[in-house]
Design a protein around this motif. Structure first.
Motif, short mmCIF file in Angstrom:
data_model
loop_
_atom_site.label_atom_id
_atom_site.label_comp_id
_atom_site.label_asym_id
_atom_site.label_seq_id
_atom_site.Cartn_x
_atom_site.Cartn_y
_atom_site.Cartn_z
N UNK A 95 0.77 3.33 -1.73
CA UNK A 95 1.65 4.13 -2.22
C UNK A 95 2.38 4.45 -3.14
N UNK A 96 2.20 3.03 -3.99
CA UNK A 96 2.72 3.08 -5.33
C UNK A 96 2.22 4.28 -6.22
N UNK A 97 0.70 4.37 -6.55
CA UNK A 97 0.26 5.58 -6.97
C UNK A 97 -0.50 7.39 -6.62
N UNK A 98 0.72 6.50 -5.34
CA UNK A 98 0.26 8.28 -4.13
C UNK A 98 1.10 9.74 -5.13
N UNK A 99 2.03 9.02 -6.00
CA UNK A 99 2.75 9.87 -6.99
C UNK A 99 2.35 10.54 -8.59
N UNK A 100 0.59 9.60 -8.07
CA UNK A 100 0.40 10.27 -10.26
C UNK A 100 -0.68 10.70 -9.75
N UNK A 101 -0.95 11.97 -10.17
CA UNK A 101 -1.11 13.59 -10.44
C UNK A 101 -3.15 13.17 -10.44
N UNK A 102 -4.05 13.38 -9.70
CA UNK A 102 -5.55 13.63 -9.39
C UNK A 102 -5.74 12.36 -9.73
#
Length: 394
Positions: free
Chosen positions: A345-352
């Motif tokens: 959930x935390x990393x879902x906004x990071x690209x690729x």
């Protein structure tokens, strides 16, 4: 006996995996937030924190009764969920409460009933059959969950899940009674027994390794489901795509007892973990076909590793304390799964690829730790063998 246990476990696990696709999609539809959807589902796994207490209860009471009541507790939660589906907070709370039944069901069905009901020589094959059935349940649950959500909507899909838990409980009633150890419940002593066993090196390093790998990919399926759902992919298609990968887990669990029989359980676990890392790297790529293939590799290797680690524990842990010890073990190992969902959930906004780097890094560290323990254990065994040969020769 084994057939009844497998049938009941399959029904319960089909329901679990339907839950895993229906709840994230339902909350995503209501809130529009992938993070909220993942957290609502993850709370079900948080209950593993209380698994040492549940393990003490399992060891003190009839195992069949505990297994049966765990299914019916989840029926009640699922029926209530249909009434409060439009409230993300209520969904999260009921998901959390239902997790207690899920924890009790898993510990009893996978770790306590088999040692109690199956003789030691037949246990590895029994574990393989049960794990294969559970992996098959994942496929059925994913497909049925996606289809029922599409056709019946969230409420209809949740009622189907409740029906499956009811059938699991009814099937569990066919099992023979497995009486308690006739000792009074003493929480402090029971917790101490569980933690003392976890502190032993042969259990400790397995717990550390498996906890880290679960932290890395314990939330992989709901993360992929939510990611594809955000991209507008049909829920039925999502479930089929996931099922294709999970099918490899069925094949692996069935073959695991016969794969690399000449190798030690420690080395088999290590090899499967390395293969699973390769699968995770492929899942992190942006190419759809590579991601699907990587998910298949991941499921195959993790399922084989699970069979090896469960057999390893059953060989080491005495049956009379299996509930307490395995519950404590599962508190760490399976308790890492909801943390994995929070991580995704935390990393879902990071690209690729950046969104997958934390999971890959955690997995690499886990492999290094288990490789160190495996090498140390092999050297210790070699020394013991050579000392024994010298003593025998003198």
């Amino acid at each position: 006996m084994l057939r009844a246990l497998i049938a009941s476990s399959m029904l319960s696990k089909v329901a679990d995996w339907q839950f895993g696709i229906v709840i994230p999609l339902a909350v995503l539809a209501e809130s529009g937030s992938a993070a909220i959807a993942l957290v609502s589902y993850a709370l079900r796994g948080v209950t593993y924190v209380g698994s040492p207490f549940l393990g003490a209860v399992i060891d003190r009471y009839d195992k069949r009764t505990v297994f049966l009541l765990a299914q019916f507790q989840q029926v009640i939660c699922l029926v209530l969920l249909t009434a409060f589906l439009h409230s993300p907070t209520s969904v999260a709370v009921l998901s959390l409460i239902s997790g207690f039944g899920g924890v009790a069901s898993t510990i009893t069905g996978q770790f306590v009933l088999i040692p109690k009901l199956i003789s030691e020589p037949a246990r590895p094959q029994a574990v393989g059959k049960l794990n294969s059935a559970i992996e098959l349940s994942k496929i059925i649950g994913m497909v049925v969950g996606g289809v029922t959500f599409t056709v019946l909507g969230a409420t209809g899909a949740l009622l189907c899940i409740a029906g499956l838990y009811f059938l699991a409980g009814a099937t569990a009633a066919l099992l023979p009674a497995v009486p308690s150890s006739n000792q009074r419940l003493h929480l402090g002593r029971d917790l101490a027994i569980g933690f003392r066993w976890v502190a032993k090196p042969e259990i400790l390093w397995l717990v550390v390794t498996m906890s880290m790998t679960n932290l890395a990919i314990g939330g992989l399926e709901p993360a992929l489901v939510t990611e594809l759902g955000e991209q507008g992919v049909n829920s039925g298609l999502i479930s089929v795509v996931m099922a294709v990968g999970l099918f490899m887990g069925v094949v692996s669990s069935r073959l695991a007892p016969t794969m690399l029989p000449s190798r030690s359980p420690e080395l088999r676990i290590l090899l499967y973990q390395v293969i699973a890392l390769a699968g995770l790297v492929l899942v992190a790529t942006p190419v759809t076909y590579l991601r699907l293939f990587g998910f298949m590799v991941e499921c195959f290797a993790v399922a084989a590793s699970n069979v090896a680690s469960i057999t390893y524990r059953q060989e080491i842990i005495p049956v009379d304390v299996a509930g307490r010890v395995n519950a404590t073990v599962r508190m760490f190992i399976t308790g890492a799964a909801p943390l994995s969902v929070f991580l995704f959930a935390w990393t879902s906004g990071l690209p690729g690829l950046r969104s997958w780097l934390p999971s890959i890094a955690i997995w690499v560290v886990a492999i290094v730790i288990w490789a160190g323990y495996t090498r140390h254990g092999a050297r210790t065994q070699e020394r013991a063998t050579s000392e024994g040969a010298v003593s025998g020769g003198s």
